[in-house]
Design an enzyme around this catalytic site. Structure first.
Site, PDB file in Angstrom:
ATOM      1  N   GLY A 246       5.739  -9.624  -6.382  1.00  0.00           N
ATOM      2  CA  GLY A 246       5.212  -8.073  -5.968  1.00  0.00           C
ATOM      3  C   GLY A 246       3.821  -8.278  -6.555  1.00  0.00           C
ATOM      4  CB  SER A 247       0.784  -7.577  -6.115  1.00  0.00           C
ATOM      5  OG  SER A 247       1.076  -9.117  -5.926  1.00  0.00           O
TER       6      SER A 247
END
Length: 799
Positions: A246-247
């Site tokens: 994710g980020s």
């Protein structure tokens, strides 16, 4: 390239080397050239200047030589991880490790080495990557990228010839071998299909026709997927909260900054071990390219980074990069299917895998005009192949080897307009969004993905009963494969058939901020919601994750305050606010006395918790263990008293429902768990959330996806070892970038797990210790700053 340009580049490279040599004592410059030459690296060379924390600044005269220096430097830091990945993409894990040993989880979802090998050997036997390399640009990779891959392989091989492997993970191993440019391209292919075929490796390799087809009974034999269960399984499969990557990223335009120039904060959440680690470098071809940032291991380019004019980051997107076609089989022949009433035969691919200490294993895979027949998407979503029905997987990224060309174009960009033009021209990103800012004060967001061209109209017209359930729930389309009028079609601006063109992508430009935390593009800016895109890109008007909600609250407040600088980005990264705590801790503390009669300590600890996940936060661990249980066992609709409202998506839902079945048990179980493990309820988080590197504990701040913390940490729980004793995935390569009007960007970086996975390396955990203290590395981008580094070490590498 013109001769004059070539001569200029040679002169500039020679000049840079001369400056470096003159600036240092002779002993600081090491020449690592061989007297003999290998055919693949004849004449190749690069200059690598190492600065603090082992960050290499690679200078070369052209792309082949830049690849050579990059391959050399990556091998020096990560040879075992790289070699392991090359075994994977060549389908040789079973040959060296056996069929049932743990597979390489970084390059596919395969559950076993055998499954992994059957898939990747199938790709190899079919010449899939060779065909993509032979495809002319822009549909295929550019000449510059091919030269980078050629050079990278040569540099990796040259390092192997010149150095002894010290990493105990593979020292002396016979599977650490030279590679080819084709191997490098195969690794790039594996990254491209991670969200499609890579997600379905077990389903592709295990799919087999029914043993005894029943003639004349199309669709009547065998189990049929339940649409409702399949829809929920597909939703969970593609849900951001269940992902191992994710980020966060935010770009601020000049309207929100102190000097009218852009700012960018990138915070990708990737695995801390294995082949999806990032690695830092600066790549320079004088007069052609000068970019700094992070590369996924085995890639030849900077994937996330910045130059003197523009900075960019990526977040894992919600677009679904695959779809299914439900096949109507020919009665009596489960390996043939009907299209417009006419039979078409499946194409068998017999794949043989060598096995350590045993006979080779041969299996057959079955391919159709749509792609491979698949027996399921993970164990939770079976797709049975019956006498009448089978399912074929379409993955358009199996025709996409352009992702590194996109990154290369970003590295050469001079503005966010160039970023947008690169996305339009290359169309190479398989599963990420792009967020960018530039020195002129522009902000930019685009969900430019290579996605199957599934419009909502096509899904409504062509979905099977299964697809009518899965598509709204998850974006996974299941189309009627028996009708040619259900083909995906093409957009006129798309570089390959069957995908969306750039004009269909969600884009937002020049708002005070653009932000994404792995939810759909809808709330990229809270006051400028994006809409009008197809369901396959993501949802509109649906609840956001706590990480998205908390992130939007933070960055919107920052933009409203204005006068932002790089220091503000650094503070945001390590603020360690837990949105779940802000929303629920006070309610939980008030209900605690009823839920835990006679145990005032737990209630006091939760009530006194400061709602952060800093290493000195007391009560954070107790609330985390409670919150994990509560959100896992209580349905989302019962967790809050005030439901979600699309008109107020950042502040709803809210008000913890402490009467929900499961609340009291989740709290009691968390208290009992910590006490059984001998952990005080008010222990500082860092005492029980740490990693061990070479026998030393390093405390780690941050919090889990469920808590909604920007500085995400997904740790591994080991109560007998003292709590969270390792990080599976989370904050990885950080960059906070701005500009001040000078020639050099103002950049701070941090690689949470450091450059090398070799425990004998001085750069095995040095940046991990920085991460533990919330400290950053001041980027040395300009030549003058590189040469001033007190740690400067120069290596001249030659083939």
């Amino acid at each position: 390239m013109h001769l004059r340009t070539r001569l200029k580049q040679w002169a500039l490279t020679a000049s840079a080397l001369a400056v470096v040599s003159a600036a240092l004592p002779g002993a600081a410059v090491a020449d690592t050239g061989d007297r003999g030459h290998h055919p693949s690296d004849r004449g190749l060379s690069a200059v690598i200047r190492y600065t603090e924390y082992g960050i290499p600044h690679i200078v070369a005269r052209d792309y082949a030589n830049l690849g050579f220096g990059t391959g050399w430097a990556q091998a020096a830091d990560q040879v075992c991880t790289l070699a392991d990945g090359f075994l994977t993409v060549n389908g040789e894990r079973s040959r060296y490790f056996g069929t049932d040993a743990a597979p390489d989880g970084s390059l596919s979802s395969a559950a076993t080495n055998l499954s992994s090998d059957l898939y990747f050997r199938g790709v190899k036997d079919a010449g899939t990557v060779e065909a993509l390399l032979a495809t002319p640009a822009p549909a295929g990779p550019s000449r510059d990228l091919k030269e980078l891959m050629r050079g990278w392989a040569a540099g990796y091989n040259a390092w192997l010839r010149k150095n002894r492997v010290s990493d105990p993970a593979c020292a002396g191993a016979d599977w650490v071998r030279p590679v080819t440019a084709l191997d490098v391209a195969r690794r790039g292919f594996a990254v491209s299909v991670l969200g499609g075929q890579g997600r379905a490796v077990d389903g592709i390799t295990a799919a087999a026709p029914p043993a005894a087809p029943a003639a004349g009974r199309a669709g009547a034999s065998g189990p049929v997927p339940d649409p409702e269960r399949a829809a929920e399984a597909a939703r969970e499969l593609f849900a951001a909260e269940n992902a191992t990557m994710g980020s966060n990223a935010v770009a601020f335009s000049g309207s929100a900054t102190a000097n009218g120039r852009g700012l960018l904060l990138g915070n990708p959440h990737y695995p801390w071990q294995g082949g999806r680690r990032f690695w830092q470098s600066q790549q320079t071809i004088p007069g052609e390219l000068n970019v700094s940032g992070a590369s996924l291991l085995g890639t030849t380019v900077v994937n996330i980074g910045f130059n003197d004019k523009v900075a960019w980051s990526h977040t894992v997107a919600t677009g679904v990069p695959l779809n299914l076609h439900q096949l109507t089989l020919v009665p009596g022949d489960p390996t043939a299917y009907l299209v417009d009433g006419r039979p078409e035969r499946m194409t068998p691919r017999r794949v043989t895998v060598p096995v350590r200490g045993a006979a080779p294993v041969t299996r057959t895979q079955w391919w159709t005009r749509y792609g491979p027949v698949v027996g399921g998407l993970g164990a939770q979503l079976p797709l049975p192949w019956t006498a009448g029905t089978a399912y074929a997987l379409n993955d358009p990224n199996a025709s996409n080897l352009r992702g590194s060309d996109t990154a290369l174009g970003f590295g050469r960009a001079r503005s966010t307009a160039d970023i947008a033009e690169t996305l339009r021209r290359t169309q190479g990103l398989p599963w990420v969004n792009t967020i960018a800012a530039d020195s002129a004060g522009h902000s930019f967001f685009s969900q430019s993905q290579v996605l199957p061209r599934i419009t909502d109209e096509l899904a409504a017209r062509c979905s099977t009963p299964l697809g009518r359930a899965t598509y709204p729930a998850s974006g996974v389309a299941v189309l009627d494969g028996s009708r040619s009028d259900c083909a995906l079609g093409s957009d006129p601006d798309a570089v390959q058939p069957g995908v969306f063109g750039p004009a269909r992508m969600p884009v937002l430009r020049d708002t005070p901020y653009v932000a994404n935390s792995n939810d759909s593009a809808w709330l990229t800016h809270a006051e400028r919601p994006l809409a009008g895109y197809e369901r396959i890109f993501g949802t509109i008007g649906t609840p956001r994750s706590l990480r998205t909600r908390g992130g939007i609250e933070d960055v919107a407040a920052m933009a409203a305050r204005g006068d932002l600088t790089v220091s503000d980005l650094q503070r945001q990264q390590f603020a360690n606010r837990a949105p779940a705590g802000d929303l629920a801790a006070a309610d939980a503390a008030r209900a605690c006395e009823t839920a835990l009669p006679g145990d005032p300590e737990a209630c006091r600890v939760i009530g006194a918790w400061d709602r952060t996940v800093n290493t000195d936060s007391r009560g954070a661990l107790l609330f985390d263990r409670f919150w994990r249980r509560f959100t896992a066992t209580v349905p989302a609709a019962r967790q809050w008293r005030v439901p979600f409202s699309p008109a107020d998506p950042v502040r709803t839902p809210n008000t913890l429902d402490t009467d929900a079945p499961g609340f009291a048990k989740a709290l009691a179980d968390a208290v009992a768990e910590l006490r059984t493990a001998g952990i005080a309820l008010d222990a500082p988080l860092g005492d029980h959330q740490f990693v061990v590197r070479n026998g030393t504990r390093i405390p780690v701040s941050g919090g889990t996806e469920s808590l909604g913390v920007w500085n995400k940490t997904e740790p591994v729980w080991n109560p007998s070892g003292g709590g969270y004793t390792e990080v599976a995935h989370g904050t990885s390569h950080l960059q906070a970038v701005g500009w001040d009007g000078g020639r050099c960007p103002v950049a701070r970086t941090l690689l949470s797990y450091a450059q090398s996975s070799d425990p004998t390396s001085p750069h095995y955990s040095d940046q991990t210790r920085l991460y533990a203290g919330g400290r950053w590395v001041t980027s040395r981008f300009c030549e003058k700053d590189i040469l001033r580094s007190p740690a400067l070490r120069v290596v001249v590498v030659r083939g």
